[in-house]
Design a protein around this motif. Structure first.
Motif, PDB file in Angstrom:
ATOM      1  N   ALA A  49       0.829  -1.208   0.000  1.00 44.75           N
ATOM      2  CA  ALA A  49       0.000   0.000   0.000  1.00 44.75           C
ATOM      3  C   ALA A  49       0.863   1.258   0.000  1.00 44.75           C
ATOM      4  CB  ALA A  49      -0.930   0.000   1.209  1.00 44.75           C
ATOM      5  N   SER A  50       1.976   1.224   0.753  1.00 43.06           N
ATOM      6  CA  SER A  50       2.874   2.367   0.812  1.00 43.06           C
ATOM      7  C   SER A  50       3.505   2.651  -0.552  1.00 43.06           C
ATOM      8  CB  SER A  50       3.970   2.117   1.852  1.00 43.06           C
ATOM      9  OG  SER A  50       4.869   3.205   1.918  1.00 43.06           O
ATOM     10  N   LYS A  51       3.858   1.595  -1.263  1.00 45.34           N
ATOM     11  CA  LYS A  51       4.468   1.764  -2.586  1.00 45.34           C
ATOM     12  C   LYS A  51       3.453   2.273  -3.604  1.00 45.34           C
ATOM     13  CE  LYS A  51       8.217  -1.527  -1.866  1.00 45.34           C
ATOM     14  NZ  LYS A  51       8.762  -2.871  -2.160  1.00 45.34           N
ATOM     15  N   ILE A  52       2.215   1.840  -3.487  1.00 44.74           N
ATOM     16  CA  ILE A  52       1.169   2.365  -4.382  1.00 44.74           C
ATOM     17  C   ILE A  52       0.952   3.856  -4.111  1.00 44.74           C
ATOM     18  CG2 ILE A  52      -1.291   2.245  -4.978  1.00 44.74           C
ATOM     19  CD1 ILE A  52      -1.155  -0.758  -4.437  1.00 44.74           C
ATOM     20  N   SER A  77      -3.486   6.764   4.489  1.00 49.14           N
ATOM     21  CA  SER A  77      -4.442   6.806   5.594  1.00 49.14           C
ATOM     22  C   SER A  77      -4.936   5.403   5.947  1.00 49.14           C
ATOM     23  CB  SER A  77      -5.626   7.702   5.211  1.00 49.14           C
ATOM     24  OG  SER A  77      -6.604   7.708   6.212  1.00 49.14           O
ATOM     25  N   ALA A  78      -5.157   4.584   4.919  1.00 45.45           N
ATOM     26  CA  ALA A  78      -5.628   3.213   5.146  1.00 45.45           C
ATOM     27  C   ALA A  78      -4.587   2.397   5.918  1.00 45.45           C
ATOM     28  CB  ALA A  78      -5.942   2.542   3.811  1.00 45.45           C
ATOM     29  N   ILE A  79      -3.301   2.647   5.631  1.00 43.23           N
ATOM     30  CA  ILE A  79      -2.226   1.928   6.338  1.00 43.23           C
ATOM     31  C   ILE A  79      -2.319   2.189   7.838  1.00 43.23           C
ATOM     32  CG2 ILE A  79       0.287   1.846   6.695  1.00 43.23           C
ATOM     33  CD1 ILE A  79       0.558   2.443   3.675  1.00 43.23           C
ATOM     34  N   HIS A  80      -2.570   3.444   8.204  1.00 39.09           N
ATOM     35  CA  HIS A  80      -2.674   3.783   9.630  1.00 39.09           C
ATOM     36  C   HIS A  80      -3.953   3.214  10.248  1.00 39.09           C
ATOM     37  CE1 HIS A  80      -2.598   5.948  13.377  1.00 39.09           C
ATOM     38  NE2 HIS A  80      -3.754   6.532  13.088  1.00 39.09           N
ATOM     39  N   LYS A  81      -5.072   3.395   9.567  1.00 39.49           N
ATOM     40  CA  LYS A  81      -6.351   2.951  10.119  1.00 39.49           C
ATOM     41  C   LYS A  81      -6.387   1.448  10.331  1.00 39.49           C
ATOM     42  CE  LYS A  81      -9.129   6.729   8.178  1.00 39.49           C
ATOM     43  NZ  LYS A  81     -10.148   7.108   7.173  1.00 39.49           N
TER      44      LYS A  81
END
Length: 517
Positions: A49-52, A77-81
């Protein structure tokens, strides 16, 4: 891949993005199986997700379309949530991946001016760095510097606190507002590409983005304008106005500058304008020889990597193969060029010859400023003027608090003066003014020129200015009767009166005589 040449780069981006899209969908559809058979970990999903998100960010840099910043923000934001990196604390490699993700998230939040989010990310970054053990001292030292940079950079927009009737703070938009733009003929030349060079070694920065680069980036972007539907929460882009493509270079070598210039020049279409912005420190500029000599200015890469790149002032009879001189720009004047130089020796660029008879305009910062504003650590006053003249006036006068009512009134006055100054300039009939006229069909360049005129007049009225060296300059030159327009001066004094700082400036009859040489 090289960061220049949008047509060449775009092909590979689309292929890469297609692969990551398939990978993301595959892990979603087969999550349970992957967790059971190959022990898929949550941090691995977070890494994808971070790379996207980073792909979206780089696509924003190439296209200057802010909707890709929003896409990057969604993934970050999704990575944190979803706490993808929650179980990472015992593995230093995963900790570093998490820290890199936070740094990328920070940049996106910064460019979107989401100050609440910036505060949250800064706290997470600091907490994670503090949690590192003594065994990871080198990693902790490196990321402690990043954490401090994040704290400092978060404050650069807080020049003046504008408060509403209830005492809450009001956000100040510094990008160009689309609804206030003067729409011109489609045939007009447009700014399509920009190269932003930052060589301020001691200026507040985050990663490879200095304060001046950050402001110059906003100088050529429209204010993002999105509408969120209340029920579906789907974004709808309201305006179709496009930003010019931009390339950010921090302390580049000569070869890097020339590679970017060559690639961008090659892709520059007919009736398109290239902007080059150069920013340099004043305290790492070396003065050689007699000030009466004609000088060249360069961005120098020394053999020592610690020195980095800097602007240096060298006599023309001295040669440095690592130096980027004003003369190096001459081959690129075959197409319309708009140059901004913000450095103590900026006037070195005024001698660039227009040998190809193409539009060429160079705006140069003052060579000298009052002692309280000499340091560029928190950004240059000249670049701030070009971005937002009212904010620059507040910084010049050390105004830190204003009510929303006063801010709005002063802003309207400044905008009216800016428009009127350009109209007065274009009423002049000579070859020099014709050069300015060629750029007026572009919203960004028209705004920059009008803010330049405001900068000149404000500093001319400022009591602490000490002659021509404290004023910006440009080539071709602006007619003296435009720069000394008494009606505009009186209107600017009305702005100072509105802000309560008129005593810091000369009244029109009191202006000391001055002639530019």
């Amino acid at each position: 891949m090289p960061r220049f040449g949008i047509k060449h780069w775009q092909i590979y981006f689309l292929k890469t993005f297609e692969v990551f899209t398939k990978l993301w969908k595959f892990q979603q559809d087969n999550r349970a199986t992957l967790e059971k058979t190959v022990s898929l970990q949550r941090h691995q999903i977070g890494d994808i997700a971070s790379k996207i998100g980073q792909l979206y960010y780089h696509y924003y840099l190439h296209t200057s379309d802010p909707k890709y910043l929003l896409e990057a923000k969604e993934f970050y934001s999704a990575i944190h949530k979803r706490s993808y990196f929650k179980q990472h604390t015992r593995n230093i490699d995963l900790v570093v991946k998490y820290l890199r993700y936070l740094a990328r998230y920070y940049v996106v939040a910064l460019l979107l001016k989401d100050y609440d989010l910036l505060g949250e990310i800064t706290k997470r970054l600091e907490a994670q760095v503090n949690s590192l053990s003594s065994e990871d001292s080198s990693t902790k030292t490196d990321w402690s510097i990043v954490s401090k940079e994040a704290k400092l950079f978060s404050q650069v927009d807080y020049i003046v606190l504008v408060s509403d009737k209830d005492g809450g703070s009001v956000d100040i938009n510094q990008r160009l507002e689309q609804e206030k733009c003067i729409k011109s003929s489609q045939r007009s030349m447009k700014l399509k590409n920009a190269i932003i060079i930052g060589a301020c070694e001691k200026q507040v920065k985050f990663s490879e983005l200095t304060v001046d680069m950050y402001r110059a980036l906003q100088l050529i972007e429209y204010q993002p304008n999105f509408k969120i539907a209340s029920k579906s929460h789907e974004r709808e882009e309201i305006s179709q106005c496009q930003n010019p493509s931009k390339h950010l270079l921090y302390k580049p070598s000569f070869s890097q500058i020339y590679a970017f210039l060559s690639a961008v020049f090659k892709d520059l279409a007919a009736e398109s304008i290239l902007l080059i912005y150069i920013s340099g420190d004043s305290d790492n500029i070396e003065h050689v020889g007699d000030d009466k000599l004609m000088y060249s200015s360069g961005i120098v890469t020394t053999p020592s990597s610690d020195m980095g790149s800097m602007l240096k002032k060298l006599p023309k009879n001295m040669s440095n193969p690592c130096c980027f001189y004003p003369e190096d720009i001459i081959p690129f004047t075959r197409k319309p060029l708009f140059l901004i130089v913000d450095a103590v020796n900026s006037v070195a660029y005024q001698s660039i010859p227009n040998v190809f008879n193409q539009p060429l305009l160079c705006l140069m910062s003052p060579c000298k400023l009052p002692d309280t504003l000499q340091s560029k650590k928190h950004g240059s006053l000249f670049t701030l003027f070009l971005l937002d003249s009212l904010l620059a006036i507040c910084k010049l006068c050390n105004i830190t608090k204003l009510t929303e009512e006063v801010w709005i009134k002063a802003k309207k006055l400044v905008e009216r003066i800016a428009l009127q100054s350009v109209e007065i300039l274009l009423q002049e009939t000579n070859d020099q003014v014709d050069a300015f006229d060629k750029y007026m069909g572009d919203d960004f360049l028209r705004n920059i020129i009008s803010n330049y005129l405001l900068c000149w007049m404000v500093l001319r009225l400022y009591k602490k200015s000490e002659g021509p060296s404290c004023l910006p300059s440009c080539t071709p030159t602006i007619p003296w009767n435009v720069l000394e327009h008494k009606v505009l001066y009186r209107q600017i004094l009305d702005v100072f009166a509105q802000l309560g700082v008129r005593h810091l400036f000369y009244e029109v009859p009191e202006l000391p005589p001055m002639r530019l040489t």
